[in-house]
Design a protein around this motif. Structure first.
Motif, PDB file in Angstrom:
ATOM      1  N   GLU A 141     -66.937  25.286 -63.000  1.00 45.68           N
ATOM      2  CA  GLU A 141     -65.760  26.147 -63.208  1.00 45.68           C
ATOM      3  C   GLU A 141     -64.912  25.616 -64.367  1.00 45.68           C
ATOM      4  N   THR A 142     -64.759  24.306 -64.435  1.00 48.09           N
ATOM      5  CA  THR A 142     -64.001  23.691 -65.518  1.00 48.09           C
ATOM      6  C   THR A 142     -64.636  23.999 -66.870  1.00 48.09           C
ATOM      7  N   VAL A 143     -65.958  23.890 -66.944  1.00 50.88           N
ATOM      8  CA  VAL A 143     -66.675  24.181 -68.194  1.00 50.88           C
ATOM      9  C   VAL A 143     -66.429  25.624 -68.627  1.00 50.88           C
ATOM     10  N   VAL A 144     -66.462  26.546 -67.692  1.00 51.36           N
ATOM     11  CA  VAL A 144     -66.282  27.958 -68.019  1.00 51.36           C
ATOM     12  C   VAL A 144     -64.862  28.230 -68.513  1.00 51.36           C
ATOM     13  N   VAL A 145     -63.878  27.625 -67.859  1.00 45.82           N
ATOM     14  CA  VAL A 145     -62.490  27.838 -68.280  1.00 45.82           C
ATOM     15  C   VAL A 145     -62.246  27.200 -69.644  1.00 45.82           C
ATOM     16  N   LEU A 165     -73.798  14.809 -49.740  1.00 42.23           N
ATOM     17  CA  LEU A 165     -74.355  16.012 -50.363  1.00 42.23           C
ATOM     18  C   LEU A 165     -73.262  17.070 -50.538  1.00 42.23           C
ATOM     19  N   TYR A 166     -72.465  17.258 -49.508  1.00 39.46           N
ATOM     20  CA  TYR A 166     -71.356  18.210 -49.560  1.00 39.46           C
ATOM     21  C   TYR A 166     -70.435  17.888 -50.739  1.00 39.46           C
ATOM     22  N   LEU A 167     -70.055  16.632 -50.873  1.00 44.67           N
ATOM     23  CA  LEU A 167     -69.165  16.216 -51.947  1.00 44.67           C
ATOM     24  C   LEU A 167     -69.808  16.438 -53.324  1.00 44.67           C
ATOM     25  N   GLN A 168     -71.095  16.133 -53.448  1.00 44.66           N
ATOM     26  CA  GLN A 168     -71.797  16.348 -54.723  1.00 44.66           C
ATOM     27  C   GLN A 168     -71.783  17.827 -55.106  1.00 44.66           C
ATOM     28  N   LEU A 169     -72.063  18.701 -54.147  1.00 43.60           N
ATOM     29  CA  LEU A 169     -72.103  20.138 -54.425  1.00 43.60           C
ATOM     30  C   LEU A 169     -70.710  20.671 -54.758  1.00 43.60           C
ATOM     31  N   LEU A 170     -69.699  20.157 -54.091  1.00 41.26           N
ATOM     32  CA  LEU A 170     -68.319  20.548 -54.366  1.00 41.26           C
ATOM     33  C   LEU A 170     -67.918  20.139 -55.776  1.00 41.26           C
ATOM     34  N   VAL A 171     -68.155  18.900 -56.140  1.00 42.76           N
ATOM     35  CA  VAL A 171     -67.787  18.405 -57.470  1.00 42.76           C
ATOM     36  C   VAL A 171     -68.564  19.153 -58.557  1.00 42.76           C
ATOM     37  N   LEU A 172     -69.838  19.381 -58.332  1.00 36.06           N
ATOM     38  CA  LEU A 172     -70.647  20.114 -59.310  1.00 36.06           C
ATOM     39  C   LEU A 172     -70.095  21.524 -59.525  1.00 36.06           C
ATOM     40  N   GLY A 173     -69.746  22.203 -58.456  1.00 39.73           N
ATOM     41  CA  GLY A 173     -69.185  23.550 -58.580  1.00 39.73           C
ATOM     42  C   GLY A 173     -67.874  23.557 -59.348  1.00 39.73           C
ATOM     43  N   LEU A 199     -59.183  28.698 -55.592  1.00 34.81           N
ATOM     44  CA  LEU A 199     -60.539  28.470 -56.098  1.00 34.81           C
ATOM     45  C   LEU A 199     -61.121  27.181 -55.524  1.00 34.81           C
ATOM     46  N   VAL A 200     -60.302  26.155 -55.441  1.00 33.87           N
ATOM     47  CA  VAL A 200     -60.752  24.902 -54.827  1.00 33.87           C
ATOM     48  C   VAL A 200     -61.113  25.150 -53.356  1.00 33.87           C
ATOM     49  N   ALA A 201     -60.285  25.929 -52.660  1.00 35.82           N
ATOM     50  CA  ALA A 201     -60.576  26.268 -51.253  1.00 35.82           C
ATOM     51  C   ALA A 201     -61.897  27.032 -51.142  1.00 35.82           C
ATOM     52  N   LEU A 202     -62.123  27.945 -52.077  1.00 37.39           N
ATOM     53  CA  LEU A 202     -63.382  28.693 -52.083  1.00 37.39           C
ATOM     54  C   LEU A 202     -64.565  27.739 -52.202  1.00 37.39           C
ATOM     55  N   TRP A 203     -64.470  26.777 -53.117  1.00 40.41           N
ATOM     56  CA  TRP A 203     -65.560  25.816 -53.298  1.00 40.41           C
ATOM     57  C   TRP A 203     -65.712  24.878 -52.104  1.00 40.41           C
ATOM     58  N   LEU A 204     -64.608  24.523 -51.457  1.00 37.63           N
ATOM     59  CA  LEU A 204     -64.698  23.718 -50.234  1.00 37.63           C
ATOM     60  C   LEU A 204     -65.527  24.450 -49.185  1.00 37.63           C
ATOM     61  N   GLY A 205     -65.276  25.742 -49.050  1.00 37.70           N
ATOM     62  CA  GLY A 205     -66.034  26.549 -48.093  1.00 37.70           C
ATOM     63  C   GLY A 205     -67.464  26.783 -48.525  1.00 37.70           C
ATOM     64  N   MET A 214     -78.099  26.305 -58.388  1.00 36.45           N
ATOM     65  CA  MET A 214     -78.972  26.487 -57.221  1.00 36.45           C
ATOM     66  C   MET A 214     -80.242  25.650 -57.322  1.00 36.45           C
ATOM     67  N   VAL A 215     -80.756  25.412 -58.529  1.00 35.46           N
ATOM     68  CA  VAL A 215     -81.906  24.508 -58.688  1.00 35.46           C
ATOM     69  C   VAL A 215     -81.489  23.084 -58.320  1.00 35.46           C
ATOM     70  N   ILE A 216     -80.317  22.662 -58.791  1.00 40.60           N
ATOM     71  CA  ILE A 216     -79.817  21.338 -58.420  1.00 40.60           C
ATOM     72  C   ILE A 216     -79.618  21.266 -56.912  1.00 40.60           C
ATOM     73  N   PHE A 217     -79.063  22.314 -56.341  1.00 40.12           N
ATOM     74  CA  PHE A 217     -78.886  22.382 -54.887  1.00 40.12           C
ATOM     75  C   PHE A 217     -80.228  22.216 -54.168  1.00 40.12           C
TER      76      PHE A 217
END
Length: 177
Positions: free
Chosen positions: A74-78, A62-70, A94-100, A161-164
């Motif tokens: 971010e990639t889509v926005v950039v 679950l952690y990995l799914q949420l990290l990859v989704l985030g 930014l990657v560290a932020l998403w890890l946390g 957050m709905v996916i979460f």
């Protein structure tokens, strides 16, 4: 009154508040400090991950799914030209932020499992605000009018957050329901 106070001071509630406060430190170190504070930020993120991962019910998949989704959002926005992050396409801070974040959200907002509307409202309200603050701190440069950023990030964070909430419900053990 004492029953309500007791539930507010329950072990789970205190754990959740502590997790949110620790994530505030993660956010500050990564967003305000960016690459200059990585030597501080990375241990702070590691503590967030450790504390979350030692909680009963923590799920690495679950952690990995949420990290990859985030990171995908971010990639889509950039790529869409909404904003540019200071330090590169998806900078290490930014990657560290998403890890946390992915660690924190699974253990402090776990009560949102299956509560899709509430999860969406929290995402719509809080997600864009963090990017507005971050851009003011120099972590990103908006490439569009700020209201467009609020709309795009509101939609993305509402969806995230709905996916979460869905993934949390799907990954809950029967004893946790």
């Amino acid at each position: 009154m004492s029953l309500m106070l007791g539930s507010l001071l329950s072990k789970d509630s205190l754990r959740r508040v502590a997790g949110l406060l620790w994530f505030d430190l993660v956010w500050f170190c990564t967003v305000a400090g960016r690459n200059d504070w990585l030597l501080v930020a990375l241990p702070v993120v590691a503590v967030q991950i450790y504390l979350s991962s030692t909680r009963v019910g923590f799920n690495w998949w679950l952690y990995l799914q949420l990290l990859v989704l985030g990171l995908l959002f971010e990639t889509v926005v950039v790529v869409s030209g909404i904003l540019d992050f200071t330090g590169g396409f998806l900078p290490l801070w930014l990657v560290a932020l998403w890890l946390g974040f992915a660690a924190m959200v699974t253990t402090t907002l776990d009560w949102l499992a299956g509560r899709y509307l509430l999860a969406a409202l929290i995402g719509i309200g809080s997600g864009p605000m963090t990017y507005a603050i971050g851009s003011r701190l120099g972590a990103a440069e908006l490439q569009v009018d700020e209201y467009v950023m609020w709309l795009i990030y509101g939609l993305l964070w509402g969806l995230y957050m709905v996916i979460f909430a869905y993934l949390m419900k799907r990954n809950k053990r029967p004893s946790e329901e």
